[in-house]
Design an enzyme around this catalytic site. Sequence first.
Site, short mmCIF file in Angstrom:
data_model
loop_
_atom_site.label_atom_id
_atom_site.label_comp_id
_atom_site.label_asym_id
_atom_site.label_seq_id
_atom_site.Cartn_x
_atom_site.Cartn_y
_atom_site.Cartn_z
N SER A 91 4.54 10.21 -32.22
CA SER A 91 5.82 10.78 -32.66
C SER A 91 5.70 11.49 -34.00
O SER A 91 6.46 12.41 -34.28
CB SER A 91 6.84 9.66 -32.80
N GLY A 92 4.78 11.03 -34.84
CA GLY A 92 4.68 11.57 -36.19
C GLY A 92 5.36 10.68 -37.22
O GLY A 92 5.35 11.00 -38.41
N GLY A 93 5.95 9.55 -36.78
CA GLY A 93 6.56 8.63 -37.73
C GLY A 93 5.57 8.25 -38.83
O GLY A 93 5.88 8.30 -40.02
N PHE A 94 4.38 7.92 -38.41
CA PHE A 94 3.32 7.55 -39.35
C PHE A 94 3.05 8.67 -40.36
O PHE A 94 2.97 8.43 -41.57
CB PHE A 94 2.06 7.22 -38.55
N ASP A 174 9.26 5.80 -35.09
CA ASP A 174 9.39 4.52 -35.79
C ASP A 174 9.38 4.77 -37.29
O ASP A 174 9.03 5.86 -37.72
CB ASP A 174 8.23 3.57 -35.42
N GLN A 219 6.63 -2.96 -35.22
CA GLN A 219 6.41 -2.85 -36.66
C GLN A 219 6.48 -4.25 -37.28
O GLN A 219 6.24 -5.23 -36.60
CB GLN A 219 7.46 -1.90 -37.27
N GLY A 246 2.11 0.63 -37.98
CA GLY A 246 2.40 0.17 -39.33
C GLY A 246 1.23 -0.52 -39.99
O GLY A 246 0.10 -0.46 -39.52
N CYS A 336 -30.22 8.17 -26.95
CA CYS A 336 -28.87 8.67 -26.73
C CYS A 336 -28.96 9.88 -25.80
O CYS A 336 -29.82 10.74 -25.96
CB CYS A 336 -28.22 9.07 -28.06
N CYS A 338 -26.53 12.18 -25.33
CA CYS A 338 -25.56 13.24 -25.63
C CYS A 338 -26.29 14.58 -25.76
O CYS A 338 -27.51 14.63 -25.95
CB CYS A 338 -24.78 12.92 -26.91
N CYS A 341 -28.40 14.91 -29.05
CA CYS A 341 -29.66 14.15 -29.11
C CYS A 341 -30.67 14.66 -28.08
O CYS A 341 -31.87 14.53 -28.29
CB CYS A 341 -29.38 12.66 -28.91
ZN ZN Z 1 -26.44 11.46 -29.44
#
Ligand code: ZN
Length: 399
Positions: A91-94, A174, A219, A246, A336, A338, A341
Amino acid sequence: MFSFELLAQEDRARAGEWVTPHGAIQTPSFVAVGTQGTVKSLSVEDLREIGNQVIITNAYHLHLQPGEDLIEKMGGLHRFMGCQGPLITDSGGFQIFSLGAGKEHGVGKIASIFPEEKDHGGHLRSKTGKPLVKVDEGGVDFISYLDGSSHRFTPEGVIEIGRRLGADIILVLDECTSPLHDYHYTKAAMERTHRWALRALEAFHRTPDSWQALLGIVQGGAYQDLRKESAAFIADQAFDGYAIGGSLGSSKEEMHQVLDWTLSLLPPAKPRHLLGIGEVGDIFEVVKRGVDLFDCVAPTRMARTGTLLVKSAKRFRINILNRQFKDDARPIEEGCRCYTCCHHSRAYIRHLFVAKEVLAIRLATIHNLYFLESLMGQIRAAIRENRFAELAREWLCRS
Ligand SMILES: [Zn+2]
C-alpha cells in the site's frame, strides 16, 4: 481464483502452494522487490530464469509516478511490466510513515527499521518546511518526494489504486510505527489501522466479482499485548491472507517474540507475509515460525554495492571490491548455476564494479537473487522431507 493449500509441515514450518490468477507460488517463498514496477537492472525474463515466483510493487511509488491512470490505460501492471507471474502491491503505508517517523524523531535514516528510506537519500525534505506526513482518522496527507505536491491516501483510495493497478494481491493501508514510538502512540496507531482495515474490506467488497486478493496487516510494534490484540482482530476479518508489518523490535530476540505472538493467532489455512526480512539467518528463523512469504530489498541493494551472497563466507557475504578478488578466476560461488557464475569470474565482476560499468549491477543482482531462490527451493524440499531443522543447522553453523 485464489486457493492456499498446505502441503507439508515440520513443527511450525510450512510448505504450501498459493494459487493466484497468474500462476501458483510455492511457499515458503522470497518475494522480489520491484517498487517502481521493476526489479532493479533485471528483465522479467532474467527473473524467470532465476526462478523468481512473485514480485511486490508499491502503490505509493506507482501513484506518484507514473500514476495509476496511466498504468490502467496501458492495460494494468502485468501488461505494463510485461510480467506473466503473480504480482503484489504494497500500500505504501510503510513508505509514507517512515518519512514521518524519520522527521519526527530527528533521525535521517532508521536503517534497520525503515530500510526503504535509504533509497530516497536526501530527496525526502519538504522545501516549504511543511510536515511531510499528517495522519487523521480519515487518512494520511503527505508530500511527494518527487515534486513537493500534496497527496492524500485513505483506506478506500488505496483499494481503488490497487484495483486500477491490477496486481493479483493488494495490501491494505496501515499506519506503520517505528520502535521509537511509545506505547500510547503505537496503540492509537494500531487501533486506527484496525478501523482502516474494516473500511478497506468494505471498499474491496463493493466490487463483487473481484479476481484480486486483499491482505490485512497486523501492527502493534514490539508490545506483546498490542501485537496479540492486533493479530486477533485482523485474523477475525475476512482477508485472503495476512501480512505482518511495522516495528519488529530492535533485536533478533524481539523479532522472534513478535513473530511468535502474532503467528500463533493467525488462521493456519491462510498465507502469511512478513514485510521486510531477507538475511539468510533471518530466513531460517521466520520460516521456522510459520511465515509463508517475505520480501526484502537487501539482496538487490547489496548487489548494487558489490556485496555478494556466498554460502561459505562469513555472514554469507563477500565484498567483491576487496583486493583479494583482483585476480580470482573462480566464479562468485563455486557450483552456483546462475548466469553470472556460469560465465564470469570474480576478477571480471570486481573489474566491472571498479570501472563503474552498469553490467556489474545486473550480474551481481542475478547472482544474489538466484542464491536466495535456490536457498528457498532447498528449504521447501527440506520441509516436505521433514529435514528442515537439519538444513537450518547445516547452514547456520557456518555463519
Ligand atoms: Zn551465481
